[in-house]
Design a protein around this motif. Structure first.
Motif, PDB file in Angstrom:
ATOM      1  N   ARG A  48       0.834  -1.212   0.000  1.00  0.00           N
ATOM      2  CA  ARG A  48       0.000   0.000   0.000  1.00  0.00           C
ATOM      3  C   ARG A  48       0.862   1.253   0.000  1.00  0.00           C
ATOM      4  O   ARG A  48       0.538   2.231  -0.676  1.00  0.00           O
ATOM      5  CB  ARG A  48      -0.939  -0.003   1.204  1.00  0.00           C
ATOM      6  N   LEU A  49       1.966   1.248   0.746  1.00  0.00           N
ATOM      7  CA  LEU A  49       2.873   2.397   0.758  1.00  0.00           C
ATOM      8  C   LEU A  49       3.472   2.605  -0.629  1.00  0.00           C
ATOM      9  O   LEU A  49       3.565   3.735  -1.117  1.00  0.00           O
ATOM     10  CB  LEU A  49       3.985   2.204   1.791  1.00  0.00           C
ATOM     11  N   GLU A  50       3.852   1.530  -1.289  1.00  0.00           N
ATOM     12  CA  GLU A  50       4.402   1.632  -2.643  1.00  0.00           C
ATOM     13  C   GLU A  50       3.364   2.215  -3.606  1.00  0.00           C
ATOM     14  O   GLU A  50       3.680   3.082  -4.414  1.00  0.00           O
ATOM     15  CB  GLU A  50       4.848   0.254  -3.122  1.00  0.00           C
ATOM     16  N   GLU A  51       2.115   1.762  -3.498  1.00  0.00           N
ATOM     17  CA  GLU A  51       1.050   2.304  -4.346  1.00  0.00           C
ATOM     18  C   GLU A  51       0.834   3.789  -4.063  1.00  0.00           C
ATOM     19  O   GLU A  51       0.650   4.584  -4.988  1.00  0.00           O
ATOM     20  CB  GLU A  51      -0.255   1.545  -4.127  1.00  0.00           C
ATOM     21  N   HIS A  52       0.834   4.140  -2.783  1.00  0.00           N
ATOM     22  CA  HIS A  52       0.651   5.543  -2.389  1.00  0.00           C
ATOM     23  C   HIS A  52       1.784   6.405  -2.952  1.00  0.00           C
ATOM     24  O   HIS A  52       1.537   7.472  -3.515  1.00  0.00           O
ATOM     25  CB  HIS A  52       0.588   5.648  -0.866  1.00  0.00           C
ATOM     26  N   ARG A  53       2.998   5.935  -2.807  1.00  0.00           N
ATOM     27  CA  ARG A  53       4.142   6.664  -3.356  1.00  0.00           C
ATOM     28  C   ARG A  53       4.020   6.822  -4.869  1.00  0.00           C
ATOM     29  O   ARG A  53       4.253   7.893  -5.409  1.00  0.00           O
ATOM     30  CB  ARG A  53       5.457   5.950  -3.038  1.00  0.00           C
ATOM     31  N   CYS A 108       5.901  11.406   1.825  1.00  0.00           N
ATOM     32  CA  CYS A 108       6.027   9.954   1.659  1.00  0.00           C
ATOM     33  C   CYS A 108       7.336   9.534   1.011  1.00  0.00           C
ATOM     34  O   CYS A 108       7.566   8.343   0.855  1.00  0.00           O
ATOM     35  CB  CYS A 108       4.858   9.413   0.850  1.00  0.00           C
ATOM     36  N   GLY A 109       8.153  10.471   0.643  1.00  0.00           N
ATOM     37  CA  GLY A 109       9.334  10.086  -0.111  1.00  0.00           C
ATOM     38  C   GLY A 109      10.613  10.192   0.679  1.00  0.00           C
ATOM     39  O   GLY A 109      10.714  10.991   1.606  1.00  0.00           O
ATOM     40  N   PHE A 165      12.384   8.516  -8.665  1.00  0.00           N
ATOM     41  CA  PHE A 165      11.039   7.941  -8.588  1.00  0.00           C
ATOM     42  C   PHE A 165      11.102   6.455  -8.917  1.00  0.00           C
ATOM     43  O   PHE A 165      10.615   5.607  -8.166  1.00  0.00           O
ATOM     44  CB  PHE A 165      10.163   8.719  -9.561  1.00  0.00           C
ATOM     45  N   ARG A 166      11.721   6.124 -10.030  1.00  0.00           N
ATOM     46  CA  ARG A 166      11.798   4.731 -10.478  1.00  0.00           C
ATOM     47  C   ARG A 166      12.515   3.859  -9.458  1.00  0.00           C
ATOM     48  O   ARG A 166      12.049   2.778  -9.105  1.00  0.00           O
ATOM     49  CB  ARG A 166      12.504   4.649 -11.833  1.00  0.00           C
ATOM     50  N   VAL A 167      13.634   4.333  -8.962  1.00  0.00           N
ATOM     51  CA  VAL A 167      14.416   3.538  -8.005  1.00  0.00           C
ATOM     52  C   VAL A 167      13.652   3.354  -6.700  1.00  0.00           C
ATOM     53  O   VAL A 167      13.635   2.267  -6.136  1.00  0.00           O
ATOM     54  CB  VAL A 167      15.792   4.205  -7.754  1.00  0.00           C
ATOM     55  N   THR A 168      12.993   4.401  -6.242  1.00  0.00           N
ATOM     56  CA  THR A 168      12.270   4.318  -4.972  1.00  0.00           C
ATOM     57  C   THR A 168      11.076   3.389  -5.070  1.00  0.00           C
ATOM     58  O   THR A 168      10.831   2.583  -4.172  1.00  0.00           O
ATOM     59  CB  THR A 168      11.802   5.713  -4.534  1.00  0.00           C
ATOM     60  N   VAL A 169      10.353   3.449  -6.164  1.00  0.00           N
ATOM     61  CA  VAL A 169       9.146   2.648  -6.299  1.00  0.00           C
ATOM     62  C   VAL A 169       9.456   1.233  -6.771  1.00  0.00           C
ATOM     63  O   VAL A 169       8.894   0.265  -6.262  1.00  0.00           O
ATOM     64  CB  VAL A 169       8.139   3.340  -7.250  1.00  0.00           C
ATOM     65  N   ASN A 170      10.369   1.093  -7.712  1.00  0.00           N
ATOM     66  CA  ASN A 170      10.619  -0.220  -8.307  1.00  0.00           C
ATOM     67  C   ASN A 170      11.864  -0.921  -7.801  1.00  0.00           C
ATOM     68  O   ASN A 170      12.093  -2.072  -8.121  1.00  0.00           O
ATOM     69  CB  ASN A 170      10.738  -0.089  -9.832  1.00  0.00           C
ATOM     70  N   GLY A 171      12.707  -0.233  -7.098  1.00  0.00           N
ATOM     71  CA  GLY A 171      13.966  -0.812  -6.666  1.00  0.00           C
ATOM     72  C   GLY A 171      15.031  -0.583  -7.718  1.00  0.00           C
ATOM     73  O   GLY A 171      14.834   0.126  -8.687  1.00  0.00           O
TER      74      GLY A 171
END
Length: 173
Positions: A48-53, A108-109, A165-171
């Protein structure tokens, strides 16, 4: 002790041992189930945190992209010798929206993302100032050079935000 009494004792001990084993097994199974529920809850919270981000970052990215498009339209209008008041207002409006959404990004970031978002907004603001200078002094090469430098900075900072953004959300992939 005769064989009958020994058999009763053996059955009693076996029954108690079996019952203790069942109780221990049930206790361990219950504990394992609790850990599984806790782990599943943690995974669901992380999802849920990943979706929110992702929603927050995508929203900011959309606002930033709108500000950059407005900036480019403003610059094109200035190059064509137009009045460009509407384009300038659009840059100010879209930039204000993007800056306001950095507050949400900050909630959130991680710092790398919030810093990249803020830096991108400042780059757009500085580039808009360069276009304003170009509009007021169209014959000076240094104002156009400044615009090109600031526009390059906008592109770089936009890319840095997208990467963060990409690294934070997707690794790291």
């Amino acid at each position: 002790m005769d064989q009958g009494v020994a058999g009763v004792w053996a059955a009693g001990v076996a029954g108690l041992t079996g019952a203790a084993g069942v109780a221990l097994g049930a206790g361990l199974a219950g504990k394992s189930a609790r850990f599984q529920v806790i782990d599943q809850g943690m995974l669901e919270r992380a999802r849920r945190l990943e979706e929110h981000r992702r929603e927050i970052y995508t929203g900011f990215h959309d606002h930033l992209t709108a500000a950059i498009q407005a900036l480019d339209a403003f610059e094109s209008g200035v190059q064509e010798g137009k009045d460009c008041q509407a384009e300038e207002r659009l840059v100010s409006s879209t930039l204000s929206t993007a800056l306001a959404s950095t507050i949400t990004v900050r909630t959130c970031g991680p710092e790398a993302v919030t810093e990249a978002a803020h830096t991108a907004c400042i780059a757009v603001k500085d580039a808009a100032e360069a276009v304003r200078a170009m509009r007021h002094r169209p014959d000076q090469d240094q104002t156009y050079d400044r615009w090109q430098q600031e526009r390059l900075r906008v592109s770089i900072s936009h890319g840095l935000f997208a990467d963060a953004f990409r690294v934070t959300v997707n690794g790291f992939d």
